[in-house]
Motif scaffolding. Sequence first.
Motif, PDB file in Angstrom:
ATOM      1  N   GLY A   1      39.459  45.284  37.326  1.00 25.86           N
ATOM      2  CA  GLY A   1      38.600  46.081  38.170  1.00 25.86           C
ATOM      3  C   GLY A   1      39.180  47.207  38.798  1.00 25.86           C
ATOM      4  N   GLU A   2      40.349  47.610  38.437  1.00 25.92           N
ATOM      5  CA  GLU A   2      41.172  48.661  39.051  1.00 25.92           C
ATOM      6  C   GLU A   2      40.717  49.942  38.267  1.00 25.92           C
ATOM      7  OE1 GLU A   2      45.396  49.247  41.079  1.00 25.92           O
ATOM      8  OE2 GLU A   2      45.472  48.480  39.335  1.00 25.92           O
ATOM      9  N   GLY A   3      40.048  50.943  38.939  1.00 30.28           N
ATOM     10  CA  GLY A   3      39.815  51.952  38.197  1.00 30.28           C
ATOM     11  C   GLY A   3      40.998  53.019  38.051  1.00 30.28           C
TER      12      GLY A   3
ATOM     13  N   VAL B   1      32.529  35.930  40.466  1.00 26.13           N
ATOM     14  CA  VAL B   1      33.448  37.202  39.822  1.00 26.13           C
ATOM     15  C   VAL B   1      33.688  38.016  40.933  1.00 26.13           C
ATOM     16  CG1 VAL B   1      33.787  38.935  38.097  1.00 26.13           C
ATOM     17  CG2 VAL B   1      32.435  36.755  37.581  1.00 26.13           C
ATOM     18  N   PRO B   2      34.921  38.446  41.314  1.00 22.08           N
ATOM     19  CA  PRO B   2      35.074  39.417  42.579  1.00 22.08           C
ATOM     20  C   PRO B   2      34.763  40.961  42.119  1.00 22.08           C
ATOM     21  CG  PRO B   2      37.224  38.718  41.895  1.00 22.08           C
ATOM     22  CD  PRO B   2      36.138  38.216  40.758  1.00 22.08           C
ATOM     23  N   MET B   3      34.355  41.494  43.241  1.00 25.49           N
ATOM     24  CA  MET B   3      34.073  42.921  42.998  1.00 25.49           C
ATOM     25  C   MET B   3      35.337  43.862  43.172  1.00 25.49           C
ATOM     26  SD  MET B   3      30.567  44.199  44.912  1.00 25.49           S
ATOM     27  CE  MET B   3      30.641  42.990  46.148  1.00 25.49           C
TER      28      MET B   3
ATOM     29  N   VAL C   1      28.406  36.439  39.204  1.00 27.54           N
ATOM     30  CA  VAL C   1      29.012  37.834  39.637  1.00 27.54           C
ATOM     31  C   VAL C   1      28.558  38.250  41.024  1.00 27.54           C
ATOM     32  CG1 VAL C   1      29.283  39.824  38.831  1.00 27.54           C
ATOM     33  CG2 VAL C   1      28.851  38.272  37.094  1.00 27.54           C
ATOM     34  N   ALA C   2      29.657  38.383  41.728  1.00 23.79           N
ATOM     35  CA  ALA C   2      29.440  39.179  43.095  1.00 23.79           C
ATOM     36  C   ALA C   2      28.918  40.465  42.988  1.00 23.79           C
ATOM     37  CB  ALA C   2      30.558  38.850  44.147  1.00 23.79           C
TER      38      ALA C   2
END
Lengths: 672, 333
Positions: free
Chosen positions: A612-614, B34-36, B189-190
């Motif tokens: 999730g890291e851009g 699922v974390p953001m 999914v969060a």
Amino acid sequence: MQAQEPMPDRVQIGLMALLLGLAAVPLLFYLQPAVSAYIGLLLLLRFVALARPALVPGRWMLVGLALLGVAVVLASYRELAGQDAGTALLLSMMVLKTLEIRSQRDLRLALLLFGFLLVVAFLFNQSPLFAIYLGVLLLGSFMLLADLSARPSTAPWLRSWRPRLHSSGRRALMLSGQALPLALLLFVLFPRLDAPLWSLGLERDRAKTGVSDSLELGNFSELVRSGAVAFHAYFDQPLPVPPEQLYWRGPVLWQTDGRGWEPGPKALMQQLAPVIEPRSPPLDYAIVMEPTEQKWIFPLDRPLQAPADAQLTRDARLLAKEPIRELKRYELRSALSYRSGSLSARERQLALEVPQSVITPRMRRLVNDWQQQSPEPRTLVAQALAHFNQQPFYYSLKPPPLGSNPVDAFLFETRTGYCEHYASSFALLMRVAGIPARLVVGYLGAERNPLGGHYLVRQSDAHAWAEVWLDEEGGWTRIDPTATVAPERVDTDAGLADLGGTAPLRFRVTRDSGLGRLAHSLRLLADAANAGWNNWVVNFSSRRQQRLLEALGLEHLGAYGLVLGLASGAAVLMLGLHAWLARQRWPVDPVERSYARLCQRLARVGLPRRPGEGPRDYLRRAADARPDLAHALLQWLQLYLPLRFGGAATERTRQLLIRREQQLSIRRRASR
Amino acid sequence: MPKLPTLSCKRSRSPELTDATLLTRWFHTLLRRVPMDKQGQASIGPRHIYILPTRAGLGYGLLLFVTLLGALNYQNNLGLLFTFIMAGVSLVSMHHAWFNLLRLRVRAQPGAPVFAGQAVRFTITLEDGRERARGAICLRGGECIDLPAGGAAPVMLPVQTQRRGPLLLREVQLETRYPLGLFRAWSLVAVDAVATVYPRPAPQAPPPQQLTSIDHNASGDQGTGADDFVGARSYAPGDSLRRIDWKALARERGLMVKQFGGDRAARVWLDWAALPPVDDETRIALLCRQVLEASGQDLVYGLRLPGISVERGQGDAHKHRCLTTLAGFRCED
């Protein structure tokens, strides 16, 4: 839980009906005509109703049709549960169900039953072509399953069927391809049962084939004309005799009325075999019997012991415990030369019984002549054989009619016949002379299939010979009077020539025409393929699995070895599949591909991108962690961001970005 | 006036599993989300995917068990082979279902405001993060989509509302039965998206205070004059008979009063205190209706609630401000 599922559309119902119809066609041959007609008419209605939905019968009509179907099956088979009746019922109700598919759930249920039907169909036929055909249908059922789980929200009837079937067909093929290694592993290593756990009485009555346990003069000629395979034989070692001298032993006949021969009294013959003393090294081999619906197993003369599911009788017949209903493999051991046990008084009496009504004075005269020259049994046998050889006896599959006393007519008038005539008249003459004699029916010879390395015995190799009791020879001695007929007097034209390539080798039918040789080679090729199929697929058994373990040196593990192999093999295959599905794919877009490469290279030096890291956060973090790379990374980021998130993206900056990424050297902790 | 179905405001989570049984809901509390990331995007990782056979899959398992037993018992090797092919295909399809959700990126956008009782439509954007085409990914309560390799697509998630107030979308459930429908893989999914739910407007409301308490102290012209016809509104006791729109009455539109404006639009206060003494939710519903009418008549209006007021103004932004204030007024937290 699930939102209202859409109705299956015409394409799906049509495909289901098509699959079912295609599966039904070969099965209809095995079912009663009334059932076939019922199924055929329902299928016709189904297809017509696809075009004209108004024709789909209503609820009560369907109930009526179902009752009619049950009635048709009951009327045809008088039962509902046997293999034929059960299959007829299953097929009828499944076809009926295609007329009543109201939801996708109905269709899924029909597909499940279809899978069951495919497995059941193998009870009827296990040929390779049939298996391929059903394999295609199985693929079709996966295809329909895939189509059912494609996006349910887009109304499928709005999309045309062609691209739909194309995509679901591709999916079904891909899944089957990926599943095949696992399926084969399971097939090879899944432990098999040696004997059924239960019997539902699913056996079918089929016509008996091959030799029968009685002999009427003349009933061999049909058999001898058949080129069908009787069994295959597999030898581990080279044959000690030429293949045309292999005598395969079947029924032994004791009682005769002068016209036909019957086996001995059951009570006497069911006694266990006496110990036979082999006079030649025992021969180990296996035969794979075609289904005959009879109990005969045809070992080489003579068998030394019975396999697990068979018994050896006193007169050296090998009988399976159940009629042979499907292809079956037997591991056997025989001695070609042997000394048989003793002859009981009852047996001697049986083997000397002569139907007085058929013994004519000239038969007695013939025997008396031989006895006067030498009363010794061995010489007497030799004289009889010489008689058949020197007198004008002919071998022909189309002998002239013999009248009410066939033995006499054959011996003194027509002198034309084939094995059963020779064997039965010889045995009768021996009995008149006071030598115990009996008749053996079986097969003679085998053809080696050079493609498979195995030996092939056909129905046309069926043969009958005699056995006489000679004390000097150690008991029962095989005498084949047919073999003494002078070769020039074998009538190859009458019937034998019709057999062409499948004529028994011993008749030396010429195959000099090129076409005939080609046909023969093709037949051998088909036989080799078929035998391989039977050996490795249809007849694959726990014994073969054991051999496989032996080859791997794991035989001491037994069934645990199989389970161990199964578990570890399946784990390896599943991991392999997982890895293959998880393999990285590079983005199509060159800019994205460049970023993905950069990420991978940074990950290698211990700086993986977090989930999730851009790109902005990631590269700044990487720049903080590696001051030596900071400048290059941040510069690259300046090029990348506008390309990715909009802005002035020219071809030049794109190329610059990729070049910078390629030129960037990322090493593990290069300079401190 | 009919009694309105009034529900007080509550900062409500979206009822993501309204149709689930208690057991399923409890089960779902045990599962990982699922974390953001900081950008509000969630990427489904391997530990966030749950998978179970569907009902069709269980039926398939039963079929395989039966054919396995039968083929073993009757020593029918081809039946066994077909059983194993079917078993292999279902196992492979399980892997495909799992991979179909892996590295799917999810982001939720705020939904447009709605009135209570209507459905908020959140937009959930799904993006492929593995360069793989994905088939039939379904948003629970929403629709299903296919994704091309590396592609992204929006999915609408309608959420039915009951109460006024901010509606928070905390999580969504993504699921897939691809490729054969034998297994269902799902992920919780969060997400973080909010939508404002305006109060449910009352069917009718008394006219605002303009006639009884025009703000004479305001500078400029009086909001309502006799110069130009600006529109019509419902009759209220005390209106002059001369202003009644008789033509409208003849057309059976009810008793309407013609309004004449000066060179400035009318200015009104929509005042909590001026409403009849009914319960809070009814007052909020009435005020909501008044806001809508005032806005429809292009009045300049303001909103006065106990403790809060919205200065007078005009236009859509102003309307939204007023309705949002009403939506959040006296919310239990």
